[in-house]
Write a protein that holds these residues in place. Structure first.
Motif, PDB file in Angstrom:
ATOM      1  N   LYS A 200       0.829  -1.206   0.000  1.00 35.70           N
ATOM      2  CA  LYS A 200       0.000   0.000   0.000  1.00 35.70           C
ATOM      3  C   LYS A 200       0.864   1.256   0.000  1.00 35.70           C
ATOM      4  N   LEU A 201       1.927   1.230   0.796  1.00 36.74           N
ATOM      5  CA  LEU A 201       2.795   2.404   0.869  1.00 36.74           C
ATOM      6  C   LEU A 201       3.444   2.683  -0.481  1.00 36.74           C
ATOM      7  N   ALA A 202       3.920   1.635  -1.154  1.00 34.39           N
ATOM      8  CA  ALA A 202       4.563   1.818  -2.457  1.00 34.39           C
ATOM      9  C   ALA A 202       3.594   2.410  -3.471  1.00 34.39           C
ATOM     10  N   LYS A 203       2.358   1.962  -3.449  1.00 34.32           N
ATOM     11  CA  LYS A 203       1.349   2.511  -4.370  1.00 34.32           C
ATOM     12  C   LYS A 203       1.034   3.966  -4.027  1.00 34.32           C
ATOM     13  N   ARG A 204       0.988   4.253  -2.724  1.00 34.15           N
ATOM     14  CA  ARG A 204       0.693   5.625  -2.289  1.00 34.15           C
ATOM     15  C   ARG A 204       1.832   6.575  -2.663  1.00 34.15           C
ATOM     16  N   VAL A 205       3.066   6.116  -2.528  1.00 33.35           N
ATOM     17  CA  VAL A 205       4.228   6.957  -2.842  1.00 33.35           C
ATOM     18  C   VAL A 205       4.311   7.236  -4.334  1.00 33.35           C
ATOM     19  N   THR A 206       4.071   6.211  -5.155  1.00 31.80           N
ATOM     20  CA  THR A 206       4.309   6.334  -6.597  1.00 31.80           C
ATOM     21  C   THR A 206       3.065   6.696  -7.403  1.00 31.80           C
ATOM     22  N   GLY A 207       1.884   6.419  -6.869  1.00 25.29           N
ATOM     23  CA  GLY A 207       0.668   6.601  -7.646  1.00 25.29           C
ATOM     24  C   GLY A 207       0.518   5.567  -8.745  1.00 25.29           C
ATOM     25  N   ARG A 208       1.263   4.478  -8.657  1.00 28.11           N
ATOM     26  CA  ARG A 208       1.239   3.419  -9.677  1.00 28.11           C
ATOM     27  C   ARG A 208       0.582   2.158  -9.105  1.00 28.11           C
ATOM     28  N   THR A 209       0.358   1.183  -9.989  1.00 30.55           N
ATOM     29  CA  THR A 209      -0.328  -0.035  -9.551  1.00 30.55           C
ATOM     30  C   THR A 209       0.474  -1.316  -9.764  1.00 30.55           C
ATOM     31  N   GLU A 210       1.405  -1.312 -10.690  1.00 31.08           N
ATOM     32  CA  GLU A 210       2.125  -2.557 -11.007  1.00 31.08           C
ATOM     33  C   GLU A 210       3.096  -2.937  -9.889  1.00 31.08           C
ATOM     34  N   VAL A 211       3.088  -4.216  -9.535  1.00 32.43           N
ATOM     35  CA  VAL A 211       4.031  -4.761  -8.562  1.00 32.43           C
ATOM     36  C   VAL A 211       4.776  -5.915  -9.210  1.00 32.43           C
ATOM     37  N   ILE A 212       6.075  -5.930  -9.041  1.00 29.46           N
ATOM     38  CA  ILE A 212       6.909  -7.016  -9.562  1.00 29.46           C
ATOM     39  C   ILE A 212       7.481  -7.790  -8.390  1.00 29.46           C
ATOM     40  N   SER A 213       7.320  -9.109  -8.446  1.00 29.85           N
ATOM     41  CA  SER A 213       7.865 -10.004  -7.433  1.00 29.85           C
ATOM     42  C   SER A 213       8.664 -11.083  -8.147  1.00 29.85           C
ATOM     43  N   CYS A 214       9.089 -12.089  -7.410  1.00 26.47           N
ATOM     44  CA  CYS A 214       9.945 -13.132  -7.990  1.00 26.47           C
ATOM     45  C   CYS A 214       9.243 -14.487  -8.013  1.00 26.47           C
ATOM     46  N   HIS A 215       9.526 -15.251  -9.054  1.00 30.96           N
ATOM     47  CA  HIS A 215       9.074 -16.625  -9.090  1.00 30.96           C
ATOM     48  C   HIS A 215       9.607 -17.374  -7.856  1.00 30.96           C
ATOM     49  N   LYS A 216       8.793 -18.258  -7.324  1.00 29.90           N
ATOM     50  CA  LYS A 216       9.127 -19.122  -6.174  1.00 29.90           C
ATOM     51  C   LYS A 216       9.215 -18.361  -4.857  1.00 29.90           C
TER      52      LYS A 216
ATOM     53  N   LEU B 244       2.543   9.967   4.404  1.00 30.78           N
ATOM     54  CA  LEU B 244       1.499  10.004   3.385  1.00 30.78           C
ATOM     55  C   LEU B 244       0.231   9.274   3.834  1.00 30.78           C
ATOM     56  N   PHE B 245       0.372   8.360   4.788  1.00 32.39           N
ATOM     57  CA  PHE B 245      -0.797   7.636   5.292  1.00 32.39           C
ATOM     58  C   PHE B 245      -1.717   8.519   6.154  1.00 32.39           C
ATOM     59  N   THR B 246      -1.249   9.719   6.491  1.00 31.69           N
ATOM     60  CA  THR B 246      -2.043  10.560   7.400  1.00 31.69           C
ATOM     61  C   THR B 246      -3.084  11.409   6.683  1.00 31.69           C
ATOM     62  N   HIS B 247      -3.037  11.422   5.345  1.00 34.01           N
ATOM     63  CA  HIS B 247      -3.946  12.299   4.624  1.00 34.01           C
ATOM     64  C   HIS B 247      -4.219  11.761   3.222  1.00 34.01           C
ATOM     65  N   ALA B 248      -5.331  12.169   2.676  1.00 28.60           N
ATOM     66  CA  ALA B 248      -5.723  11.872   1.283  1.00 28.60           C
ATOM     67  C   ALA B 248      -5.635  10.395   0.905  1.00 28.60           C
ATOM     68  N   PRO B 249      -6.237   9.467   1.647  1.00 29.08           N
ATOM     69  CA  PRO B 249      -7.161   9.713   2.753  1.00 29.08           C
ATOM     70  C   PRO B 249      -6.467   9.638   4.117  1.00 29.08           C
ATOM     71  N   MET B 250      -7.090  10.263   5.103  1.00 34.28           N
ATOM     72  CA  MET B 250      -6.664  10.068   6.475  1.00 34.28           C
ATOM     73  C   MET B 250      -6.880   8.593   6.840  1.00 34.28           C
ATOM     74  N   LEU B 251      -6.109   8.085   7.777  1.00 32.52           N
ATOM     75  CA  LEU B 251      -6.147   6.665   8.142  1.00 32.52           C
ATOM     76  C   LEU B 251      -5.888   5.801   6.903  1.00 32.52           C
ATOM     77  N   GLY B 252      -4.855   6.180   6.156  1.00 32.06           N
ATOM     78  CA  GLY B 252      -4.501   5.422   4.960  1.00 32.06           C
ATOM     79  C   GLY B 252      -4.121   3.992   5.260  1.00 32.06           C
ATOM     80  N   HIS B 253      -3.661   3.733   6.461  1.00 33.98           N
ATOM     81  CA  HIS B 253      -3.446   2.363   6.930  1.00 33.98           C
ATOM     82  C   HIS B 253      -3.744   2.357   8.421  1.00 33.98           C
TER      83      HIS B 253
END
Length: 410
Positions: A131-147, A282-291
């Motif tokens: 959630k934090l990464a999406k909030r910081v970047t405004g993006r949606t794609e996440v890359i992880s690793c096989h296995k 960034l979790f404190t606003h837009a929206p508040m209680l972001g996490h």
């Protein structure tokens, strides 16, 4: 419920033994649990109801890194219990255990990782980090690793690279892509569309697959170029397991977001995702209680975690981790072993096939040695003993494991 129904129910329960209750009234995770009925635990050992002693060589799956019931952790828990337990949902009240733990972690970590958000588990830490990464970047794609393995909640499962564990729970998160661990060419798949790259410095469930310096450096450089958040999952590797407090210290590659859990609490349940104050704010606003979490940062668990970290430092436990790992590796040595993958006291011991591994695990259990398998690497079994295990216990446990391998191979 009337009196007759109550008496019938009470009578039924009184005639059930502990194993029956365990198997029928507690949700199970596999058809074949180890089912040791625990009486008590101390240091490296777990004792069952019959008084049998077991060497805990997996530390509750990399949780009790300084052994069961370390005196400093127990004392901190008791001291905090005499003051207060839960008083408010996370983030509203100033609580000394949370403050002290956050300050301790900030002192152990690079300056860019100076702000902690405390949660209840590793999966929750991953969820917060995504959630934090999406909030910081405004993006949606996440890359992880096989296995890879990052947890069993929907988001964490979405970014875990084992389809066998996922297919019955779809649909999961969209916009998740997978690259091959340690494959430099795959780093080029990271782009300006990528919110986060999530990686374990050492893949745990995949069977202790150790990242190369070149791979982690390439990830760091590409994330810098594209404005992508680099997340290190140190839920298994953190808190001394590899001989450093955090595995990324071996590589001198610093993530944007770090996740911890398992061994952080010294046996108590706690997780954390950690980044810079600017990003966390960034979790404190837009929206508040972001996490938000109700029980995250529980004061008793934070007190235990602080005592745990200080015990590692005060008793200089990290200094001997690699030496102990080397001696245990040598003590286990057997011709049937195909490969031992190890960093510090984090082991995968690989054999020809999964059936042999199951026989070894059971033979070890018979001799009072607790080992375990890997979900995504069944042809190996895992070892992760407490980092303060004695050399005497290493020699004894190594001999018993070797005898178990010999028996299973007959």
């Amino acid at each position: 419920m009337n009196r007759y129904q109550w008496e019938c129910r009470t009578s039924l329960i009184s005639h059930m033994n502990s194993q029956e209750i365990f198997l029928h009234h507690l949700a199970q995770t596999s058809p074949h649990p180890l089912a040791i009925e625990v009486s008590h635990a101390e240091g490296t050992y777990i004792f069952d109801k019959n008084g049998k002693q077991y060497y805990d060589l997996i530390s509750g799956i990399a949780v009790t890194n300084i052994g069961h019931r370390h005196p400093k952790v127990v004392a901190a828990i008791k001291e905090q219990l005499d003051k207060y337990m839960h008083v408010m949902a996370y983030g509203e009240f100033i609580q000394t255990p949370q403050n002290q733990l956050a300050l301790e972690l900030a002192g152990l970590l690079p300056k860019s990782l100076n702000c902690s958000y405390f949660v209840n588990s590793g999966a929750e830490a991953i969820e917060g980090a995504l959630k934090l990464a999406k909030r910081v970047t405004g993006r949606t794609e996440v890359i992880s690793c096989h296995k890879s393995y990052h947890g069993s909640t929907h988001g964490a499962l979405s970014v875990s690279g084992n389809e066998t564990k996922k297919y019955r729970f779809r649909p999961l998160l969209p916009d998740v892509r997978f690259i091959h661990f340690n494959r430099l060419a795959d780093v080029e798949l990271i782009s300006e569309k990528t919110a986060a790259v999530l990686v374990e410095p050492i893949q745990g469930d995949a069977g202790v697959r150790i990242a190369t310096r070149e791979f982690l450096e390439a990830l760091r450089n590409k994330c810098n170029q594209t404005g992508t958040q680099l997340i290190f999952d140190e839920i298994q590797t953190g808190i001394g397991r590899t001989g450093k407090m955090f595995a990324f210290e071996h590589y001198e590659v610093v993530p944007d977001i770090l996740t911890l859990a398992k061994a952080l609490g010294g046996g108590m349940p706690i997780g954390a995702f950690i980044s810079s104050y600017e990003k966390m704010n960034l979790f404190t606003h837009a929206p508040m209680l972001g996490h938000i979490t109700t029980f995250g940062g529980h004061p008793v668990n934070c007190a235990a975690a602080l005592a745990n970290l200080r015990a590692i430092e005060e008793e200089n436990m990290l200094a001997s981790v690699e030496e102990k790992g080397y001696h245990l590796e040598k003590a286990i040595g057997h011709s049937a072993i195909k490969e031992i993958r190890r960093k510090g006291l984090m082991f995968a011991i690989e054999f020809e096939h999964a059936e042999l591994v199951q026989k070894i695990v059971q033979a070890c259990l018979k001799r009072g040695i607790i080992t375990f398998w890997f979900l995504s690497c069944p042809e190996s079994f895992r070892l992760a003993p407490p980092i303060n295990i004695s050399m005497e216990d290493i020699e004894t446990a190594g001999r018993l494991i070797r005898e178990s391998i010999e028996e299973a191979c007959q």
